[in-house]
Write a protein that holds these residues in place. Structure first.
Motif, PDB file in Angstrom:
ATOM      1  N   LYS A  42     -48.191  17.391   9.526  1.00 17.53           N
ATOM      2  CA  LYS A  42     -46.961  16.614   9.336  1.00 17.53           C
ATOM      3  C   LYS A  42     -46.367  16.180  10.675  1.00 17.53           C
ATOM      4  CE  LYS A  42     -45.799  18.348   4.790  1.00 17.53           C
ATOM      5  NZ  LYS A  42     -44.865  19.067   3.928  1.00 17.53           N
ATOM      6  N   ALA A  43     -46.513  17.023  11.697  1.00 14.94           N
ATOM      7  CA  ALA A  43     -46.063  16.632  13.035  1.00 14.94           C
ATOM      8  C   ALA A  43     -46.891  15.458  13.545  1.00 14.94           C
ATOM      9  CB  ALA A  43     -46.164  17.810  14.000  1.00 14.94           C
ATOM     10  N   CYS A  44     -48.197  15.485  13.262  1.00 13.53           N
ATOM     11  CA  CYS A  44     -49.056  14.354  13.660  1.00 13.53           C
ATOM     12  C   CYS A  44     -48.621  13.072  12.953  1.00 13.53           C
ATOM     13  CB  CYS A  44     -50.513  14.653  13.328  1.00 13.53           C
ATOM     14  SG  CYS A  44     -51.243  15.938  14.340  1.00 13.53           S
ATOM     15  N   ARG A  45     -48.225  13.173  11.696  1.00  8.34           N
ATOM     16  CA  ARG A  45     -47.768  12.000  10.947  1.00  8.34           C
ATOM     17  C   ARG A  45     -46.477  11.463  11.535  1.00  8.34           C
ATOM     18  NH1 ARG A  45     -49.531   7.963   9.113  1.00  8.34           N
ATOM     19  NH2 ARG A  45     -50.761   8.833   7.439  1.00  8.34           N
ATOM     20  N   ARG A  46     -45.537  12.363  11.876  1.00  9.45           N
ATOM     21  CA  ARG A  46     -44.280  11.923  12.494  1.00  9.45           C
ATOM     22  C   ARG A  46     -44.533  11.247  13.841  1.00  9.45           C
ATOM     23  NH1 ARG A  46     -42.690  16.969  11.034  1.00  9.45           N
ATOM     24  NH2 ARG A  46     -42.544  17.679  13.194  1.00  9.45           N
ATOM     25  N   LEU A  47     -45.562  11.714  14.544  1.00  5.28           N
ATOM     26  CA  LEU A  47     -45.900  11.125  15.841  1.00  5.28           C
ATOM     27  C   LEU A  47     -46.776   9.886  15.689  1.00  5.28           C
ATOM     28  CD1 LEU A  47     -46.723  14.411  17.754  1.00  5.28           C
ATOM     29  CD2 LEU A  47     -44.745  12.930  18.107  1.00  5.28           C
ATOM     30  N   ASN A  48     -47.208   9.611  14.459  1.00  6.34           N
ATOM     31  CA  ASN A  48     -48.091   8.488  14.168  1.00  6.34           C
ATOM     32  C   ASN A  48     -49.392   8.613  14.962  1.00  6.34           C
ATOM     33  OD1 ASN A  48     -48.804   6.189  12.786  1.00  6.34           O
ATOM     34  ND2 ASN A  48     -47.935   4.801  14.308  1.00  6.34           N
TER      35      ASN A  48
END
Length: 153
Positions: free
Chosen positions: A85-91
């Motif tokens: 989810k952190a990777c998704r927030r960071l795109n």
């Protein structure tokens, strides 16, 4: 001779700059960190909270993932979910796939037992975020590998 001359030049520069000359250390100071007795649940909670921070940046995410994969453990599914989810927030799709590759690598010789369990547990998150596993992307098979000359008959 050269060491003596360099020491004299350095001493002259220090005095010109108004710095005190350094005294040689008589004894070395040893700093010891006490190992905390952190439980597994506290460890998981700490990493989850770290990845769930809204202000996390790419460097911090990579650092935490690198630290996590450098330890002698396989991360729990809830840590993997918060990292994805952190990777998704960071795109950062590539970071998510690389993290999954690292997690698979951490399974070691028990990959056939541990990795399917992890995928089963994180599958809803992968679907929700639109992240493919390295196997779904074909990264588990070499693209341009040639047959070994010893295997050709």
């Amino acid at each position: 001779m050269l060491r003596f001359a360099a020491g004299r030049v350095l001493g002259g520069l220090r005095s010109a700059a108004g710095l005190k000359s350094s005294q040689p250390m008589v004894g070395a100071m040893v700093v010891r960190h006490s190992h905390s007795n952190e439980t597994d649940e506290e460890f998981d909670t700490r990493y989850e909270a770290y990845f769930n921070r809204p202000e996390i940046d790419g460097w911090e995410a990579r650092k935490a993932m690198n630290d996590l994969l450098g330890m002698d453990l396989v991360p729990e599914p809830k840590i993997i979910v918060s990292a994805l989810k952190a990777c998704r927030r960071l795109n950062d799709y590539a970071l998510a796939v690389r993290f999954l590759e690292g997690v698979k690598d951490k399974c070691g010789d028990k990959t056939n037992e541990i990795y399917p369990y992890l995928l089963q547990e994180i599958r809803p998150t992968l679907t929700e975020l639109g992240i493919d596993t390295p196997e779904e992307l074909g990264y588990d098979q070499p693209e341009l590998a040639l047959k070994s000359v010893y295997d050709m008959h």
